[in-house]
Design a protein around this motif. Sequence first.
Motif, mmCIF file in Angstrom:
data_model
loop_
_atom_site.group_PDB
_atom_site.id
_atom_site.type_symbol
_atom_site.label_atom_id
_atom_site.label_comp_id
_atom_site.label_asym_id
_atom_site.label_seq_id
_atom_site.Cartn_x
_atom_site.Cartn_y
_atom_site.Cartn_z
ATOM 1 N N GLY A 182 0.813 -1.208 0.000
ATOM 2 C CA GLY A 182 0.000 0.000 0.000
ATOM 3 C C GLY A 182 0.850 1.263 0.000
ATOM 4 N N ALA A 183 0.274 2.357 -0.436
ATOM 5 C CA ALA A 183 0.984 3.625 -0.550
ATOM 6 C C ALA A 183 1.466 4.153 0.797
ATOM 7 C CB ALA A 183 0.090 4.659 -1.228
ATOM 8 N N SER A 184 0.784 3.816 1.873
ATOM 9 C CA SER A 184 1.172 4.323 3.187
ATOM 10 C C SER A 184 2.283 3.501 3.855
ATOM 11 C CB SER A 184 -0.043 4.377 4.111
ATOM 12 O OG SER A 184 -0.519 3.070 4.360
ATOM 13 N N MET A 185 2.606 2.349 3.294
ATOM 14 C CA MET A 185 3.640 1.471 3.862
ATOM 15 C C MET A 185 5.018 2.088 3.671
ATOM 16 S SD MET A 185 3.899 -1.576 5.201
ATOM 17 C CE MET A 185 5.043 -2.892 5.449
ATOM 18 N N THR A 186 5.843 2.008 4.690
ATOM 19 C CA THR A 186 7.217 2.516 4.602
ATOM 20 C C THR A 186 8.204 1.364 4.751
ATOM 21 O OG1 THR A 186 7.465 2.872 6.984
ATOM 22 C CG2 THR A 186 6.497 4.683 5.690
ATOM 23 N N GLY A 187 9.432 1.621 4.390
ATOM 24 C CA GLY A 187 10.477 0.619 4.586
ATOM 25 C C GLY A 187 10.629 0.259 6.053
ATOM 26 N N HIS A 188 10.474 1.238 6.915
ATOM 27 C CA HIS A 188 10.551 0.999 8.360
ATOM 28 C C HIS A 188 9.441 0.064 8.821
ATOM 29 C CE1 HIS A 188 10.258 2.261 12.696
ATOM 30 N NE2 HIS A 188 11.528 1.928 12.574
ATOM 31 N N ASP A 189 8.229 0.250 8.286
ATOM 32 C CA ASP A 189 7.107 -0.644 8.609
ATOM 33 C C ASP A 189 7.425 -2.080 8.206
ATOM 34 O OD1 ASP A 189 5.536 1.543 9.452
ATOM 35 O OD2 ASP A 189 4.668 1.792 7.455
ATOM 36 N N LEU A 190 7.961 -2.238 7.008
ATOM 37 C CA LEU A 190 8.308 -3.565 6.515
ATOM 38 C C LEU A 190 9.393 -4.200 7.373
ATOM 39 C CD1 LEU A 190 7.823 -5.703 4.359
ATOM 40 C CD2 LEU A 190 9.524 -4.549 2.939
ATOM 41 N N PHE A 191 10.393 -3.428 7.752
ATOM 42 C CA PHE A 191 11.459 -3.919 8.620
ATOM 43 C C PHE A 191 10.901 -4.391 9.957
ATOM 44 C CE2 PHE A 191 14.493 -2.977 12.032
ATOM 45 C CZ PHE A 191 15.510 -3.861 11.692
ATOM 46 N N LEU A 192 10.047 -3.590 10.574
ATOM 47 C CA LEU A 192 9.466 -3.978 11.865
ATOM 48 C C LEU A 192 8.602 -5.227 11.753
ATOM 49 C CD1 LEU A 192 8.525 -0.506 13.370
ATOM 50 C CD2 LEU A 192 10.456 -1.975 13.975
ATOM 51 N N THR A 193 7.881 -5.359 10.648
ATOM 52 C CA THR A 193 7.066 -6.546 10.422
ATOM 53 C C THR A 193 7.945 -7.788 10.328
ATOM 54 O OG1 THR A 193 5.383 -5.253 9.292
ATOM 55 C CG2 THR A 193 5.393 -7.612 8.861
ATOM 56 N N ALA A 194 9.017 -7.699 9.546
ATOM 57 C CA ALA A 194 9.928 -8.843 9.402
ATOM 58 C C ALA A 194 10.571 -9.205 10.739
ATOM 59 C CB ALA A 194 10.997 -8.526 8.362
ATOM 60 N N CYS A 195 10.976 -8.204 11.503
ATOM 61 C CA CYS A 195 11.564 -8.466 12.825
ATOM 62 C C CYS A 195 10.567 -9.138 13.755
ATOM 63 C CB CYS A 195 12.053 -7.162 13.444
ATOM 64 S SG CYS A 195 13.513 -6.476 12.665
#
Length: 57
Positions: A11-24
Amino acid sequence: MRAAQLAGHVGASMTGHDLFLTACSITWIKGNGAEQESVGHLRTLTASGHRQRNAQA
């Protein structure tokens, strides 16, 4: 992220930081004894929650 957003995978609101935290988070949960089936469900839920919403869905 931009390429994934343009392809509708994120989604457009997703950031790289969000993705990193999800993976962690998934890694931490898996490392603390979660059953593989539960980890798989969490991955699916996470992926579908971050995808671009389809206006026709």
